[in-house]
Design a protein around this motif. Sequence first.
Motif, short mmCIF file in Angstrom:
data_model
loop_
_atom_site.label_atom_id
_atom_site.label_comp_id
_atom_site.label_asym_id
_atom_site.label_seq_id
_atom_site.Cartn_x
_atom_site.Cartn_y
_atom_site.Cartn_z
N LYS A 134 49.46 36.56 91.75
CA LYS A 134 47.67 36.66 91.31
C LYS A 134 47.46 35.73 90.28
O LYS A 134 48.41 35.89 89.86
CB LYS A 134 48.70 38.59 90.32
CG LYS A 134 47.39 38.71 89.19
CD LYS A 134 46.73 39.89 89.53
CE LYS A 134 45.16 40.45 88.61
NZ LYS A 134 43.83 39.04 88.75
N GLY A 135 46.53 34.81 89.41
CA GLY A 135 46.64 33.77 88.73
C GLY A 135 45.16 34.03 88.93
O GLY A 135 44.27 34.05 89.82
N GLY A 136 44.28 33.46 88.10
CA GLY A 136 43.33 33.22 88.24
C GLY A 136 42.54 31.67 88.45
O GLY A 136 43.68 30.74 89.12
N MET A 160 52.24 31.84 86.06
CA MET A 160 51.79 32.99 86.25
C MET A 160 53.09 33.50 86.91
O MET A 160 53.68 35.00 86.36
CB MET A 160 50.95 33.48 87.94
CG MET A 160 49.17 32.70 86.43
SD MET A 160 48.79 33.36 84.93
CE MET A 160 49.12 35.19 85.70
N LYS A 176 54.72 35.09 83.50
CA LYS A 176 54.28 35.51 82.88
C LYS A 176 54.87 37.32 84.12
O LYS A 176 54.64 38.31 82.70
CB LYS A 176 52.64 35.68 82.51
CG LYS A 176 52.52 34.09 82.55
CD LYS A 176 50.96 34.71 82.40
CE LYS A 176 50.57 32.74 81.68
NZ LYS A 176 48.93 32.34 81.54
N LYS A 202 47.57 30.73 91.17
CA LYS A 202 46.50 30.46 90.56
C LYS A 202 45.37 29.58 91.47
O LYS A 202 46.20 28.65 91.88
CB LYS A 202 47.12 29.10 89.32
CG LYS A 202 46.01 28.55 87.95
CD LYS A 202 46.31 29.87 87.45
CE LYS A 202 45.38 30.01 86.28
NZ LYS A 202 45.61 30.38 84.35
N ALA A 260 41.51 35.67 89.68
CA ALA A 260 41.05 36.12 88.23
C ALA A 260 40.42 35.02 86.90
O ALA A 260 40.37 34.18 87.51
CB ALA A 260 41.90 36.81 87.56
N ARG A 281 39.56 44.01 79.57
CA ARG A 281 40.03 43.07 80.35
C ARG A 281 39.39 41.50 79.63
O ARG A 281 40.08 40.44 79.53
CB ARG A 281 39.80 42.86 81.67
CG ARG A 281 40.00 41.62 82.68
CD ARG A 281 41.31 41.08 82.56
NE ARG A 281 41.65 39.91 82.82
CZ ARG A 281 41.99 38.89 82.19
NH1 ARG A 281 41.34 38.84 80.72
NH2 ARG A 281 42.05 37.63 83.16
N ASN A 301 47.45 27.54 78.40
CA ASN A 301 48.46 27.19 79.23
C ASN A 301 49.13 25.87 78.79
O ASN A 301 47.97 25.07 78.94
CB ASN A 301 47.75 27.56 80.76
CG ASN A 301 48.47 29.27 81.11
OD1 ASN A 301 49.23 29.89 80.77
ND2 ASN A 301 46.94 29.57 81.74
N GLY A 334 46.37 38.69 79.42
CA GLY A 334 45.22 39.06 80.31
C GLY A 334 45.17 38.95 81.27
O GLY A 334 45.39 40.15 82.00
N VAL A 335 46.98 38.88 81.99
CA VAL A 335 47.13 39.04 83.41
C VAL A 335 47.29 40.80 83.37
O VAL A 335 47.76 41.96 84.54
CB VAL A 335 47.97 38.41 84.15
CG1 VAL A 335 49.84 38.54 83.17
CG2 VAL A 335 48.41 38.66 85.66
N SER A 384 44.49 42.49 83.42
CA SER A 384 43.98 42.24 85.29
C SER A 384 45.08 43.44 86.28
O SER A 384 44.36 43.55 87.07
CB SER A 384 44.38 41.19 85.78
OG SER A 384 42.92 40.28 85.40
O1 LIG Z 1 44.04 38.21 84.45
C1 LIG Z 1 44.54 37.35 85.64
O2 LIG Z 1 45.35 37.69 86.56
C2 LIG Z 1 45.11 35.98 85.22
C3 LIG Z 1 45.10 35.73 84.08
C4 LIG Z 1 45.43 33.80 84.37
O3 LIG Z 1 45.17 33.36 84.84
C5 LIG Z 1 46.53 33.29 83.23
O4 LIG Z 1 47.57 34.07 82.56
O5 LIG Z 1 46.76 32.41 82.86
#
Ligand SMILES: O=C(O)CCC(=O)C(=O)O
Length: 429
Positions: free
Chosen positions: A85-87, A106, A109, A121, A159, A201, A331, A359-360, A363
């Motif tokens: 999972k990740g943006g 990620m 985290k 990511k 995300a 979110r 980050n 954030g995550v 999510s």
């Molecule tokens: O919300 C998410 O799943 C990822 C957020 C994200 O990319 C980050 O924490 O750097």
Amino acid sequence: MGNHEMVTNNTETAQQKESLNLLASTQTVIKEALEKLGYQESMYELLKEPLRVLTVRIPVRMDNGETKVFTGYRAQHNDAVGPTKGGIRFHPEVTEDEVKALSIWMSLKAGIVDLPYGGGKGGIICDPREMSFPELERLSRGYVRAISQLVGPTKDIPAPDVFTNSQIMAWMMDEYSCIREFDSPGFITGKPIALGGSHGRETATAKGVTICIREAAKKVGINLEGARVVVQGFGNAGSYLSKFMHDAGAKVVGISDAYGALYDPNGLDIDYLLDRRDSFGTVTKLFTNTISNKELLELDCDILVPAAIENQITADNAHNIKASIVVEAANGPTTLEATKILTERGILLVPDVLASSGGVTVSYFEWVQNNQGYYWTEEEVEEKLERVMVRSFENVYQTSQTRRVNMRLAAYMVGARKMAEASRFRGWV
Ligand SMILES: O=C(O)CCC(=O)C(=O)O
Ligand SMILES: NC(=O)C1=CN([C@@H]2O[C@H](COP(=O)(O)OP(=O)(O)OC[C@H]3O[C@@H](n4cnc5c(N)ncnc54)[C@H](O)[C@@H]3O)[C@@H](O)[C@H]2O)C=CC1
């Protein structure tokens, strides 16, 4: 310039370059964390790089009729614990190494806040500020088509990140649902509420950072009421954080975006700035009396929050930071050399993998709600986030105290433990 000076300068440049490589830096800390946890070299060999990295080329028909081909990446670091999972980041300076490092962060985290995920990511080399809405939609859909085999609600869940937002998540969700031929809200998080997004979110990253600031201030003995705060970046993370700090009674004396910074020792009018910022977090262009981002970071303040991009606090400026607490909403904003300098100077640094994990976390709440088809109120989300962040902060802080290591190394130790254990139980190492 004499020969001796040339040699010295070349050496300094080489050292500086090495310290700015995000992947190399994160590998250094992962290695140290795994050693402290008692793992063998083979665990480091597994975790030092993502398991998979896909590079894609995305042809996009531009508004002028020409086709432009963009390069994108998706990295999946480790899926021993669960789906990755990740943006997804849209930025002209995206590189493969950066996306790899971001995917490792990620994983860390997810470990720190204890989510059933590994890290992933994505990124596309582009400048969305120069693209029209229809061009951005075609790029977003093209990226999903290109990575669709690798991602999905039980495989890898994207995300938002820098210069991506809920509209882009909506296009991506729609494209994925078309490809799979069923509605798939759990494919991506950070969606608009009307499409299965979660309450809270949008503000979650900033809320998580706010909780970390509050907890860090207690440890250092700073009263938030009247504390002077400087925030670099006025996008999703930085703008809401400024608002929450302002609402908590702190004085936000400096903010910035990619084009410059604003400073007022009496406190900026955050509500006005929030109202005037655009969807890319740009607001300083409306003013003439700006200062530079470099000057912003060195302003006299109690709390400094880098909330924009990487490598902002380096060996060059770490000695000039005036804040007592640095909380990394972005980050990778602080290099390893700078981390060392700040720690030696007694500045409490709350690292990115802890501070920006709100954030995550939300999510994950969004994905849970999508999977069960039952939705929570904003109060429920906030209460759950509060509990997760306080517990995670305390866990990392206590680890740093008992193991006598800085907060970054402590966070890596806490974050790496679960994925290392899961990898071991699976028999990978
Ligand atoms: O919300 C998410 O799943 C990822 C957020 C994200 O990319 C980050 O924490 O750097
Ligand atoms: N959005 C999220 O949920 C999360 C974001 N983050 C991190 O927070 C940081 C900011 O992300 P968002 O607020 O989402 O992005 P955003 O795209 O909403 O805003 C980015 C902000 O940084 C500024 N900026 C861009 N380039 C800059 C430069 N060279 N110098 C100074 N400022 C610059 C932009 O002008 C804008 O104000 C990133 O490091 C991101 O990875 C971390 C966890 C979650």
